[in-house]
Design an enzyme around this catalytic site. Structure first.
Site, PDB file in Angstrom:
ATOM      1  N   SER A   1      -4.458  49.522 112.714  1.00  0.00           N
ATOM      2  CA  SER A   1      -5.634  48.691 112.985  1.00  0.00           C
ATOM      3  C   SER A   1      -5.684  47.531 112.004  1.00  0.00           C
ATOM      4  CB  SER A   1      -6.908  49.531 112.878  1.00  0.00           C
ATOM      5  OG  SER A   1      -7.161  49.809 111.516  1.00  0.00           O
ATOM      6  N   LYS A   2      -6.712  46.720 112.195  1.00  0.00           N
ATOM      7  CA  LYS A   2      -6.846  45.490 111.408  1.00  0.00           C
ATOM      8  C   LYS A   2      -6.780  45.735 109.896  1.00  0.00           C
ATOM      9  CE  LYS A   2      -8.930  41.593 113.705  1.00  0.00           C
ATOM     10  NZ  LYS A   2      -7.786  41.536 114.564  1.00  0.00           N
TER      11      LYS A   2
END
Ligand code: GLU
Length: 494
Positions: free
Chosen positions: A253-254
């Site tokens: 994820s980010k």
């Protein structure tokens, strides 16, 4: 054997991420290695998730990576249109066919009714199953409710029991209990087809022989196969690529850093390096070779060697691979790619770059600088002092090298350089000049190189000192040495 036809089918919900890029890459590799065709199809049936500009971003990233497609947006092809939003009538025809054959039915359940059902099952701690109240409505009732304009969706009638066995090209045998599946919606209340329906129609009409996609689509596969069978279509072969995992094996994820191809591009990664890296995420070349061009991969590519285990994403490895390509790609190519970084950082202007002489200078500079860095951005970062003056020096360096002895030696170097004839300002001449001082003083070369380096760059790490001097030119070299001597003397006095 018919020609291999595969597709990359992104939903335009943002820019192209590493996961999507890898899916695209493996479809491309498979098509190219089999002499087949790659189709690009835009899955934009859900306007709520659609993001303006996303298609352009995805296409730009694919082009930057050098992943070309044979049919789709921009190039056209025999299966146009390649945007799902423009294929509504096609889907409607097949939805009608399923309704006519009694393989699909109108569902009048309202969202509130479905939510109430969901709540009951939640309380009973059962997984939600659509209770199928509309599956067996009488023809008359359906007609009456349709005539009354009742909102409805359309659901696909699936067999309520039995097993399905799928031979996945990557995962091997997969068994599904059909009893676990709902009569899923194929057309929403607003009439638009759902993903599972549109994808089957398109994959069939576009002649897909293989469907290679992300593992997250595994639960969709049996539903899609049921649709193929209901419509009398030939079922393609499926292969599901393993997940890309974060280093701690959680979902990527980010918070794990850059995700999109555009971000990597902006950070100074090279397309060859990113492709090479993505190739290794889930597939291993012969002898576990780590640097492999896409042309070589096409020659070696064998889907059977794709791993079904999650591939761990390792930015350090990508960084290392980038460094390898930064050294091995032709110098002119690196110069071309690094120009925007120099402009962005305000080191040069577009106009400056138009001058032939300046370009020659930049090429020389990049040749010298690229040896020690790993990204295009780092080339620009390591080049600032060639374009910008400075008045501060690395603090540790000052303590270490701008000592009384250091400054005295720096002065000596400065005077020798000043006295040398103009013509003698090549790397070899400067080396000779420095070596002569080393001999006279009976010191190690580092004793004069280090203060000089700090004087010319403000830094303790640079490319070869004589390269730096030649790139700066005699005048600037002397000016920087004077500045450093004045600074050093002031420091020593204070
Ligand atoms: N549009 C889907 C996605 O972006 C891909 C569907 C598929 O490959 O079947 O996840």
């Amino acid at each position: 054997m018919s020609e291999v036809r595969v597709r990359f089918a992104p939903s335009p919900t943002g820019n192209l991420h590493v996961g999507g890029a890898r899916t695209c890459l493996f479809n491309w590799l498979f098509a190219r290695s089999q002499g087949g065709k790659l189709v690009l199809r835009i899955e934009d049936t859900d306007p709520a998730r659609f993001q303006e500009g996303s298609v352009g971003q995805i296409i730009r990233s694919m082009k930057w990576l050098g992943l070309d497609w044979d049919e789709g947006p921009e190039v056209g092809g025999p299966c146009e249109p390649y945007y799902q939003s423009q294929r509504t009538e096609i889907y409607q025809k097949y939805i009608q066919q399923l309704l006519d054959e009694g393989k699909a039915y109108y569902c009048f359940c309202t969202p509130e009714e479905l939510e109430a059902q969901r709540e009951i099952q939640r309380q009973r701690k059962q997984p939600f199953r659509y209770p199928r109240p509309c599956r067996n409505l009488s023809k008359e009732e359906v007609e009456r409710r349709l005539a009354a304009g009742e909102p409805h969706s359309i659901r696909f009638k699936i067999p309520m029991k039995g097993n399905m066995r799928v031979h996945d090209l990557i995962h091997g045998r997969m068994d599904f209990d059909l009893g676990q599946f709902d009569d899923f919606v194929i057309a929403k209340t607003n009439g638009t087809p759902t993903y599972n329906f549109a994808v089957v129609i398109d994959d069939h009409l576009m002649g897909m022989t293989h469907v290679l996609r992300a593992e997250e689509h595994i639960p969709n596969t049996p539903k899609q196969i049921l649709l193929y069978e209901a419509l009398g279509f030939e079922v393609p072969q499926f292969g599901h690529m393993s997940m890309i995992l974060a280093p701690d094996r959680s979902k990527l994820s980010k918070r794990h850093g850059a995700q999109s191809v555009e971000e990597f591009q902006a950070m100074g990664y090279l397309p060859e390096a990113l492709l090479n890296y993505l190739t290794l995420l889930g597939w291993s070349p012969e002898g576990n070779q780590e640097i492999i061009t896409k042309e070589e991969t096409v020659k070696q590519f064998d889907m059977n060697k794709m791993s079904h285990k999650g591939a761990v994403y390792d930015i350090k490895k990508l960084y290392w691979i980038n460094g390898q390509y930064l050294q091995s790609l032709p110098l002119e190519r690196i110069v071309q790619d690094v120009k925007p970084f120099f402009v962005k950082d305000g080191l040069v202007t577009e106009d400056w770059l138009k001058d032939e002489g300046n370009l020659k200078y930049l090429t020389h500079l990049v040749e010298v600088v690229r040896v020690r860095v790993k990204t295009l951005q780092e080339i620009a970062d390591a080049s600032t002092y060639f374009f910008k003056d400075f008045d501060t020096f690395d603090e540790k360096g000052v303590r270490k090298f701008f000592t009384e002895e250091g400054i005295a030696l720096l002065k000596k170097c400065r005077d020798r350089i000043a006295a040398a004839p103009e013509a003698e300002f090549t790397e070899a001449d400067l080396e000779k000049l420095y070596n002569a001082i080393v001999e006279e003083e009976g010191i190690a070369l580092g004793k004069i190189i280090q203060p000089s380096r700090l004087a010319l760059s403000g830094r303790t790490v640079t490319p070869g000192m004589f390269d730096v001097m030649v790139l700066l030119g005699k005048e600037k070299t002397l000016q920087r040495m004077d500045q450093a001597i004045a600074f050093g003397e002031k420091q020593l006095k204070g």
